[in-house]
Write an enzyme that holds these catalytic residues in place. Structure first.
Site, mmCIF file in Angstrom:
data_model
loop_
_atom_site.group_PDB
_atom_site.id
_atom_site.type_symbol
_atom_site.label_atom_id
_atom_site.label_comp_id
_atom_site.label_asym_id
_atom_site.label_seq_id
_atom_site.Cartn_x
_atom_site.Cartn_y
_atom_site.Cartn_z
ATOM 1 C CG ASP A 40 6.382 3.600 -7.811
ATOM 2 O OD1 ASP A 40 6.039 4.709 -7.372
ATOM 3 O OD2 ASP A 40 5.676 2.592 -7.701
ATOM 4 N NE ARG A 90 3.748 8.883 -8.432
ATOM 5 C CZ ARG A 90 4.331 7.787 -7.938
ATOM 6 N NH1 ARG A 90 5.593 7.511 -8.260
ATOM 7 N NH2 ARG A 90 3.680 6.998 -7.114
ATOM 8 N NE ARG A 102 0.980 1.589 -6.770
ATOM 9 C CZ ARG A 102 2.107 2.306 -6.828
ATOM 10 N NH1 ARG A 102 3.221 1.734 -7.212
ATOM 11 N NH2 ARG A 102 2.113 3.578 -6.489
ATOM 12 C CG ASP A 160 5.356 -3.046 -4.997
ATOM 13 O OD1 ASP A 160 6.006 -4.092 -5.161
ATOM 14 O OD2 ASP A 160 5.834 -2.021 -4.488
ATOM 15 C CG ASN A 161 7.643 -0.347 -7.652
ATOM 16 O OD1 ASN A 161 6.840 0.256 -6.946
ATOM 17 N ND2 ASN A 161 8.839 -0.702 -7.214
ATOM 18 N N GLY A 219 0.813 -1.217 0.000
ATOM 19 C CA GLY A 219 0.000 0.000 0.000
ATOM 20 C C GLY A 219 0.841 1.258 0.000
#
Length: 488
Positions: free
Chosen positions: A258, A172, A179, A248-249, A86
């Site tokens: 990321d 951002r 993801r 997760d990226n 998370g």
């Protein structure tokens, strides 16, 4: 409303996120506002640069319409599955519809502790914020799908890493922050309803054509595979090394996301690794396509219960979809490299010509960016700039003879060919040693002039800029950067 928020992710069930307020910066100061991007988002850049805008960019106030949340996700980190990760240092302020009708996230990175922070402090140091701003905007200038940087601010507080560093926040912008790991979060819990809601959200947001497909979830899988195949091929064509290709990226929207320990190769070496935590070279330059497929296989696994109620049939469909990665990647990879060496008409034999050049570059420690840029001059009859990059210049001569024979079959005027090559071979990359020098100036002396200078030059990467020639130079041996760091 200063920012016309139009939120959709916050309408999903509460288990998708946690409501959280950003950390309030004690004494923020503006570093940069991306005025063209603000205009694309329908946001007044002058307002962003005002005290009221700075308060929003630094977490001091919540803008009208903002519903700040931290998104839940899981992920494989260096191959090891973590069922709950998370947003541990990022807060999604909300979404806007840009002037082209696209939905875009606005997120504060370095916004403090969230329920997903684990043992982290949730903050960001100045150096990683400047790196991500610079590199993400450079990727956008290249035309490579990426998250964007809307603003960067210093926070006025100190962040403890290996040493005490000034804190900062990055604003951002992304098509979304969903993801592969977001899907894994629900799959790990056996939450098929959550998976379906998430998949439907992604289809609506990113791949609406899938709604009319015979099997929308299989079509979603095909679309994400195709997007990632092309994205990673584009990375390799400019020598980009992501550094932390964890699930997760990996964005399901097909954007680069990321920018932790990312870097660009200087001399060509397919085994190049920069990330200080990638000790085994899992995410080395030449491994990135293989890892992308590995990640996509994990994504396919999460979609199995949606693709077909029968496990065996679902697996068969997923395997068929995944088999499409290699041809999509190879088509994008070799197609672009053919353009980089000046070819217009594609020929299967061009792969051998490209591979031979890369092999000779590796053996001679040739600078990746400069070689391809100098090939444009070689097309015009001046071989010396390219030839001089080789330890053994005859290695270039041996390849150049075959190359010229191939160009003669391609039927294009030299000036037109060179112009086309210069449109795909950048003159400038964010050189690692220059990025580190820029960060040192900002951190140690509060001097942001090198950052602004690099940002200006790199926003025009394909242009010859004689007054910025020093920024195109590769590092001297004592300037080489061996390791980069993610900043957490």
């Amino acid at each position: 409303m200063a920012i016309a928020f139009n939120n959709s992710y916050a309408r999903l069930p509460e288990r998708f996120f946690a409501s959280v307020r950003p950390l309030q910066s004690p004494s923020p100061a503006l570093i940069q506002v991306n005025e063209p991007l603000a205009a694309d988002l329908g946001i007044d850049a002058e307002w962003l640069m005002s005290p009221a805008g700075l308060d929003v960019l630094s977490g001091r106030t919540i803008a009208e319409g903002s519903e700040p949340i931290a998104q839940a996700y899981a992920g494989h980190q260096f191959g090891n599955f973590q069922p709950q990760l998370g947003d541990g240092r990022a807060v999604l302020l909300g979404e806007v519809i840009d002037r082209d009708g696209r939905r875009r996230d606005i997120q504060l990175k370095g916004a403090g502790i969230t329920p997903f922070s684990r043992s982290g402090d949730g903050r960001a140091a100045l150096g990683p914020v400047l790196r991500e701003y610079l590199v993400s905007e450079y990727m956008a200038a290249l035309g490579i799908p990426t998250t964007r940087a809307l603003a960067a601010v210093t926070t006025g507080d100190a962040v403890m890493r290996e040493e005490i560093l000034p804190g900062a926040m990055l604003t951002r912008v992304a098509s979304s922050h969903i993801r592969v790991g977001t899907f894994q979060f629900f799959a790990a819990r056996g939450d098929v309803e959550g998976l379906r809601l998430l998949a439907d959200h992604v289809i609506e947001r990113h791949y609406p054509a899938a709604k009319s497909g015979e099997n929308p979830y299989r079509t979603l899988l095909d679309a994400v595979i195709a997007a990632q195949a092309v994205l990673v091929a584009r990375w390799l064509q400019v020598g980009f090394i992501h550094g932390v290709m964890n699930t997760d990226n990996m964005s399901v929207a097909g954007e680069t996301i990321d920018y932790g320990p990312c870097a660009f190769m200087d001399h060509y070496d397919p085994a190049t690794v920069f990330s200080s935590i990638d000790r085994a070279g899992r995410y080395a330059y030449a491994n990135q396509a293989r890892i992308a497929l590995w990640n996509l296989t994990r994504f396919a696994e999460t979609l199995l219960p949606l693709i077909d109620a029968q496990q065996e049939a679902a697996v068969e469909q997923a395997q068929t979809a995944l088999s499409g990665f290699a041809p999509a990647f190879e088509g994008a990879y070799f197609g672009r490299f053919a353009e980089k060496i000046g070819l217009t008409e594609k020929d299967p034999d061009d792969r051998a010509l490209i591979d031979d050049l890369l092999k000779r570059m590796e053996e001679n420690q040739v600078d990746f960016t400069l070689l391809f840029r100098h090939l444009g001059q070689a097309v015009s009859g001046d071989d010396e700039p390219a030839r001089s990059l080789f330890v053994d210049p005859t290695a270039f001569d041996g390849w150049a003879g075959e190359w010229r024979a191939r160009l003669a079959q391609d039927g294009r005027e030299a000036g037109e060919r060179r112009a086309a090559m210069d449109r795909v071979n950048p003159a400038f990359i964010p050189r690692n040693h220059q990025v580190e020098a820029m960060i040192a100036a900002a951190v140690q002396r509060e001097d942001f002039a090198p950052f602004h200078r690099m940002l200006d030059v790199l926003s025009r990467p394909y242009d010859d800029q004689p007054d910025a020639a020093a920024l195109a130079e590769p590092p001297q041996p004592h300037e080489r950067i061996a390791a980069t760091f993610c900043g957490t």
